[in-house]
Design a protein around this motif. Structure first.
Motif, PDB file in Angstrom:
ATOM      1  N   LYS A   4       0.857  -1.180   0.000  1.00 46.54           N
ATOM      2  CA  LYS A   4       0.000   0.000   0.000  1.00 46.54           C
ATOM      3  C   LYS A   4       0.893   1.230   0.000  1.00 46.54           C
ATOM      4  CE  LYS A   4      -3.503  -2.487   2.547  1.00 46.54           C
ATOM      5  NZ  LYS A   4      -4.016  -2.760   3.859  1.00 46.54           N
ATOM      6  N   GLU A   5       0.345   2.341  -0.469  1.00 51.36           N
ATOM      7  CA  GLU A   5       1.141   3.570  -0.568  1.00 51.36           C
ATOM      8  C   GLU A   5       1.684   4.001   0.796  1.00 51.36           C
ATOM      9  OE1 GLU A   5       2.304   5.466  -3.082  1.00 51.36           O
ATOM     10  OE2 GLU A   5       1.642   3.795  -4.325  1.00 51.36           O
ATOM     11  N   SER A   6       0.815   4.145   1.758  1.00 54.59           N
ATOM     12  CA  SER A   6       1.265   4.592   3.084  1.00 54.59           C
ATOM     13  C   SER A   6       1.034   3.451   4.069  1.00 54.59           C
ATOM     14  CB  SER A   6       0.503   5.837   3.514  1.00 54.59           C
ATOM     15  OG  SER A   6      -0.876   5.569   3.547  1.00 54.59           O
ATOM     16  N   GLU A   7       1.988   2.543   4.105  1.00 51.36           N
ATOM     17  CA  GLU A   7       1.837   1.400   4.995  1.00 51.36           C
ATOM     18  C   GLU A   7       2.868   1.463   6.117  1.00 51.36           C
ATOM     19  OE1 GLU A   7       2.462  -2.231   2.873  1.00 51.36           O
ATOM     20  OE2 GLU A   7       4.433  -1.648   2.187  1.00 51.36           O
ATOM     21  N   ALA A   8       2.429   1.097   7.287  1.00 57.06           N
ATOM     22  CA  ALA A   8       3.331   0.980   8.427  1.00 57.06           C
ATOM     23  C   ALA A   8       3.662  -0.505   8.541  1.00 57.06           C
ATOM     24  CB  ALA A   8       2.668   1.498   9.684  1.00 57.06           C
ATOM     25  N   LEU A   9       4.842  -0.879   8.052  1.00 50.35           N
ATOM     26  CA  LEU A   9       5.213  -2.295   7.995  1.00 50.35           C
ATOM     27  C   LEU A   9       5.207  -2.958   9.361  1.00 50.35           C
ATOM     28  CD1 LEU A   9       8.022  -2.509   5.314  1.00 50.35           C
ATOM     29  CD2 LEU A   9       5.707  -3.375   5.194  1.00 50.35           C
ATOM     30  N   SER A  10       5.663  -2.251  10.373  1.00 47.72           N
ATOM     31  CA  SER A  10       5.700  -2.869  11.701  1.00 47.72           C
ATOM     32  C   SER A  10       4.289  -3.222  12.164  1.00 47.72           C
ATOM     33  CB  SER A  10       6.388  -1.954  12.705  1.00 47.72           C
ATOM     34  OG  SER A  10       5.710  -0.718  12.797  1.00 47.72           O
ATOM     35  N   THR A  11       3.310  -2.395  11.851  1.00 53.26           N
ATOM     36  CA  THR A  11       1.924  -2.683  12.212  1.00 53.26           C
ATOM     37  C   THR A  11       1.402  -3.879  11.432  1.00 53.26           C
ATOM     38  OG1 THR A  11       1.588  -0.324  12.592  1.00 53.26           O
ATOM     39  CG2 THR A  11      -0.383  -1.685  12.425  1.00 53.26           C
ATOM     40  N   VAL A  12       1.736  -3.950  10.141  1.00 57.80           N
ATOM     41  CA  VAL A  12       1.315  -5.073   9.300  1.00 57.80           C
ATOM     42  C   VAL A  12       1.884  -6.376   9.853  1.00 57.80           C
ATOM     43  CG1 VAL A  12       1.551  -6.106   7.004  1.00 57.80           C
ATOM     44  CG2 VAL A  12       1.070  -3.663   7.221  1.00 57.80           C
ATOM     45  N   VAL A  13       3.171  -6.380  10.189  1.00 56.76           N
ATOM     46  CA  VAL A  13       3.828  -7.578  10.721  1.00 56.76           C
ATOM     47  C   VAL A  13       3.221  -7.962  12.065  1.00 56.76           C
ATOM     48  CG1 VAL A  13       6.005  -8.488  11.616  1.00 56.76           C
ATOM     49  CG2 VAL A  13       5.979  -7.206   9.475  1.00 56.76           C
ATOM     50  N   GLU A  14       3.008  -6.992  12.936  1.00 55.92           N
ATOM     51  CA  GLU A  14       2.424  -7.282  14.244  1.00 55.92           C
ATOM     52  C   GLU A  14       1.010  -7.848  14.115  1.00 55.92           C
ATOM     53  OE1 GLU A  14       2.847  -3.623  16.395  1.00 55.92           O
ATOM     54  OE2 GLU A  14       5.014  -3.888  16.607  1.00 55.92           O
ATOM     55  N   ASP A  15       0.226  -7.345  13.145  1.00 55.74           N
ATOM     56  CA  ASP A  15      -1.118  -7.884  12.923  1.00 55.74           C
ATOM     57  C   ASP A  15      -1.059  -9.346  12.484  1.00 55.74           C
ATOM     58  OD1 ASP A  15      -2.197  -5.451  13.589  1.00 55.74           O
ATOM     59  OD2 ASP A  15      -2.573  -4.814  11.513  1.00 55.74           O
ATOM     60  N   VAL A  62      11.692  -6.210   0.672  1.00 51.43           N
ATOM     61  CA  VAL A  62      12.911  -6.711   0.046  1.00 51.43           C
ATOM     62  C   VAL A  62      12.713  -6.749  -1.466  1.00 51.43           C
ATOM     63  CG1 VAL A  62      14.525  -8.640  -0.053  1.00 51.43           C
ATOM     64  CG2 VAL A  62      13.337  -8.137   2.065  1.00 51.43           C
ATOM     65  N   GLY A  63      13.710  -6.297  -2.213  1.00 49.75           N
ATOM     66  CA  GLY A  63      13.659  -6.374  -3.670  1.00 49.75           C
ATOM     67  C   GLY A  63      13.296  -5.052  -4.310  1.00 49.75           C
ATOM     68  N   LEU A  64      13.302  -5.069  -5.639  1.00 50.18           N
ATOM     69  CA  LEU A  64      12.972  -3.888  -6.411  1.00 50.18           C
ATOM     70  C   LEU A  64      11.460  -3.762  -6.555  1.00 50.18           C
ATOM     71  CD1 LEU A  64      15.608  -4.271  -9.269  1.00 50.18           C
ATOM     72  CD2 LEU A  64      15.743  -2.792  -7.263  1.00 50.18           C
ATOM     73  N   LYS A  65      10.989  -2.527  -6.507  1.00 50.68           N
ATOM     74  CA  LYS A  65       9.557  -2.288  -6.631  1.00 50.68           C
ATOM     75  C   LYS A  65       9.159  -2.393  -8.100  1.00 50.68           C
ATOM     76  CE  LYS A  65       5.990   0.719  -4.902  1.00 50.68           C
ATOM     77  NZ  LYS A  65       5.712   1.837  -4.021  1.00 50.68           N
ATOM     78  N   LYS A  66       8.222  -3.312  -8.383  1.00 50.53           N
ATOM     79  CA  LYS A  66       7.705  -3.507  -9.734  1.00 50.53           C
ATOM     80  C   LYS A  66       6.185  -3.438  -9.671  1.00 50.53           C
ATOM     81  CE  LYS A  66      11.469  -6.578 -11.059  1.00 50.53           C
ATOM     82  NZ  LYS A  66      11.815  -7.948 -11.447  1.00 50.53           N
ATOM     83  N   ALA A  67       5.588  -3.019 -10.771  1.00 49.63           N
ATOM     84  CA  ALA A  67       4.137  -2.852 -10.798  1.00 49.63           C
ATOM     85  C   ALA A  67       3.396  -4.183 -10.719  1.00 49.63           C
ATOM     86  CB  ALA A  67       3.733  -2.106 -12.066  1.00 49.63           C
ATOM     87  N   ASP A  68       3.967  -5.240 -11.268  1.00 44.16           N
ATOM     88  CA  ASP A  68       3.250  -6.517 -11.361  1.00 44.16           C
ATOM     89  C   ASP A  68       3.613  -7.535 -10.288  1.00 44.16           C
ATOM     90  OD1 ASP A  68       5.791  -6.775 -12.345  1.00 44.16           O
ATOM     91  OD2 ASP A  68       5.254  -8.210 -13.897  1.00 44.16           O
ATOM     92  N   SER A  69       4.391  -7.154  -9.291  1.00 45.70           N
ATOM     93  CA  SER A  69       4.772  -8.133  -8.267  1.00 45.70           C
ATOM     94  C   SER A  69       4.650  -7.538  -6.868  1.00 45.70           C
ATOM     95  CB  SER A  69       6.198  -8.633  -8.496  1.00 45.70           C
ATOM     96  OG  SER A  69       7.114  -7.591  -8.276  1.00 45.70           O
ATOM     97  N   ILE A  70       4.520  -8.437  -5.907  1.00 47.70           N
ATOM     98  CA  ILE A  70       4.432  -8.043  -4.501  1.00 47.70           C
ATOM     99  C   ILE A  70       5.764  -8.380  -3.845  1.00 47.70           C
ATOM    100  CG2 ILE A  70       3.271  -8.455  -2.318  1.00 47.70           C
ATOM    101  CD1 ILE A  70       0.815  -9.317  -3.916  1.00 47.70           C
ATOM    102  N   ARG A  71       6.393  -7.379  -3.274  1.00 48.63           N
ATOM    103  CA  ARG A  71       7.672  -7.626  -2.610  1.00 48.63           C
ATOM    104  C   ARG A  71       7.452  -8.245  -1.227  1.00 48.63           C
ATOM    105  NH1 ARG A  71      10.736  -2.163  -2.333  1.00 48.63           N
ATOM    106  NH2 ARG A  71       8.692  -1.463  -1.679  1.00 48.63           N
ATOM    107  N   PRO A  72       8.304  -9.184  -0.859  1.00 46.79           N
ATOM    108  CA  PRO A  72       8.183  -9.771   0.481  1.00 46.79           C
ATOM    109  C   PRO A  72       8.624  -8.789   1.561  1.00 46.79           C
ATOM    110  CG  PRO A  72       9.937 -10.822  -0.775  1.00 46.79           C
ATOM    111  CD  PRO A  72       9.311  -9.830  -1.669  1.00 46.79           C
TER     112      PRO A  72
END
Length: 147
Positions: free
Chosen positions: A43-54, A71-81
């Motif tokens: 998501k555009e404005s995501e708080a990763l620590s909150t996502v992981v804790e959830d 992790v990884g390069l941001k691409k339009a067609d893939s979800i980065r881990p």
């Protein structure tokens, strides 16, 4: 003096090799404290620590998350881990043991947790999974033939 004692030192103990070996061990030890989460949409404005804790709360775990990043390069067609770090290897094992519980939770069926692996370890693990899947398919085709 004996001639064997006059030979120069073996290259096995060269400082560069020792440093390289120590660095490999240190990286391996640190890597064992990382967990990778696959399948979480960006998501555009995501708080990763909150996502992981959830996600961790869904499997009844509440460890202190030290570090979080995509992790990884941001691409339009893939979800980065997402990679996150825990305090100890024991906490990582505990989280990974409970990770299968995410499959039955609503909204988390496509979310997978795995240990942080090197490129070589990932390739070996992928081959092991393919062999296991092939063996299961072979066994299934043999079992369904006799009724």
């Amino acid at each position: 003096m004996r001639p064997s004692l006059q030979k120069p030192c073996n290259n096995a103990f060269a400082p560069k090799r020792i440093c390289s070996a120590l660095q490999t061990v240190a990286e391996s030890t640190e890597r064992k404290k990382h967990v990778i989460i696959y399948g979480v949409a960006e998501k555009e404005s995501e708080a990763l620590s909150t996502v992981v804790e959830d996600i961790l709360e869904e499997i009844d775990e509440k460890p202190v998350v030290r570090d979080c990043c995509r992790v990884g390069l941001k691409k339009a067609d893939s979800i980065r881990p997402i990679k996150f770090t825990l305090r100890s290897q024991d906490l990582v094992y505990q989280v990974l043991r409970k990770a299968k519980g995410l499959r039955v939770k609503d909204g988390y069926q496509k979310v997978y947790l795995s240990p942080d692996r090197t490129v070589e370890e990932r390739a070996a693990h992928r081959m092991k999974l393919l062999e296991k899947k092939q063996a299961a398919a072979d066994k299934g085709s043999k079992d369904t033939g006799t009724v």
